[in-house]
Design an enzyme around this catalytic site. Sequence first.
Site, PDB file in Angstrom:
ATOM      1  N   GLY A  45       0.846  -1.178   0.000  1.00 52.25           N
ATOM      2  CA  GLY A  45       0.000   0.000   0.000  1.00 52.25           C
ATOM      3  C   GLY A  45       0.885   1.233   0.000  1.00 52.25           C
ATOM      4  N   GLN A  50       3.127   9.906   1.513  1.00 48.60           N
ATOM      5  CA  GLN A  50       4.419   9.213   1.439  1.00 48.60           C
ATOM      6  C   GLN A  50       5.188   9.554   0.164  1.00 48.60           C
ATOM      7  OE1 GLN A  50       2.571   5.150   2.321  1.00 48.60           O
ATOM      8  NE2 GLN A  50       4.532   5.046   3.374  1.00 48.60           N
ATOM      9  N   CYS A  98       6.564  -0.205   6.975  1.00 43.58           N
ATOM     10  CA  CYS A  98       6.073   0.982   6.276  1.00 43.58           C
ATOM     11  C   CYS A  98       7.228   1.529   5.444  1.00 43.58           C
ATOM     12  CB  CYS A  98       5.606   2.012   7.306  1.00 43.58           C
ATOM     13  SG  CYS A  98       5.023   3.560   6.592  1.00 43.58           S
ATOM     14  N   LEU A  99       6.959   1.884   4.203  1.00 39.52           N
ATOM     15  CA  LEU A  99       8.034   2.395   3.342  1.00 39.52           C
ATOM     16  C   LEU A  99       8.638   3.678   3.908  1.00 39.52           C
ATOM     17  CD1 LEU A  99       6.476   1.778  -0.191  1.00 39.52           C
ATOM     18  CD2 LEU A  99       8.118   0.362   1.055  1.00 39.52           C
ATOM     19  N   HIS A 140      -3.927   0.902   7.905  1.00 39.30           N
ATOM     20  CA  HIS A 140      -2.570   1.462   7.951  1.00 39.30           C
ATOM     21  C   HIS A 140      -2.453   2.655   6.987  1.00 39.30           C
ATOM     22  CE1 HIS A 140       2.015   0.927   7.953  1.00 39.30           C
ATOM     23  NE2 HIS A 140       1.793   1.785   6.974  1.00 39.30           N
ATOM     24  N   GLU A 141      -2.925   2.465   5.754  1.00 41.25           N
ATOM     25  CA  GLU A 141      -2.795   3.539   4.757  1.00 41.25           C
ATOM     26  C   GLU A 141      -3.672   4.738   5.115  1.00 41.25           C
ATOM     27  OE1 GLU A 141      -0.361   3.370   2.886  1.00 41.25           O
ATOM     28  OE2 GLU A 141       0.004   1.236   3.215  1.00 41.25           O
ATOM     29  N   HIS A 144      -2.166   7.224   7.411  1.00 39.54           N
ATOM     30  CA  HIS A 144      -1.217   8.178   6.818  1.00 39.54           C
ATOM     31  C   HIS A 144      -1.907   9.494   6.442  1.00 39.54           C
ATOM     32  CE1 HIS A 144       2.586   6.082   6.524  1.00 39.54           C
ATOM     33  NE2 HIS A 144       2.026   5.011   5.998  1.00 39.54           N
TER      34      HIS A 144
HETATM   35 CO    CO Z   1       2.942   3.168   5.887  1.00 39.55          CO
END
Ligand code: CO
Length: 185
Positions: A45, A50, A98-99, A140-141, A144
Amino acid sequence: MKYPVTVYGDPLLRKKAKEITKDYPNLKEVIENMWETMYYSDGVGLAAPQVGLSIRLFVVDASSGADEEPELENFKKVFINPEILHKDGEEWVMNEGCLSLPEIREDVERPDEVTIRYFDENFVEHEETFKGFAGRVIQHEYDHLDGVLFIDYLSPLRKRLLKGKLANIAKGKVQPHYRIKIPVK
Ligand code: CO
């Protein structure tokens, strides 16, 4: 085109992102670039903050969960201006990454189900309930977009143990295989 990924320490990751209209400039291209960035970075995701865009948009490809949940085969969705209506079900723990937090993985507890209203890439409105792996990634997304990171759910002790790693990320002292935007100090 792949975007550089914003990482921990970048104030944009802590901002509440803004809704968009269907006239948002180059929306199609932005979404394509987000897919490209996500697949290249091996993410499941990716949320717009991000990649440096403070807008309410995220993409999810949960098809890697199809081994355990066959219905996730071909699960690939774009969420625009999403709104979580409610979360239900038992809380369960998954080891999340997480990236924007390279080299950190931690167990995070979240409710199993999330009911969400959103617009897809064609600005068609949907209201759906997702559970299991998809429900997990979506929560999670979605976080953000509200400036929340999974480390916010950790105990004070776990957080303290991560302090050094987090400081290094904020200084750009990490080298994931994808390009990152080093937070300005
Ligand atoms: Co993340």
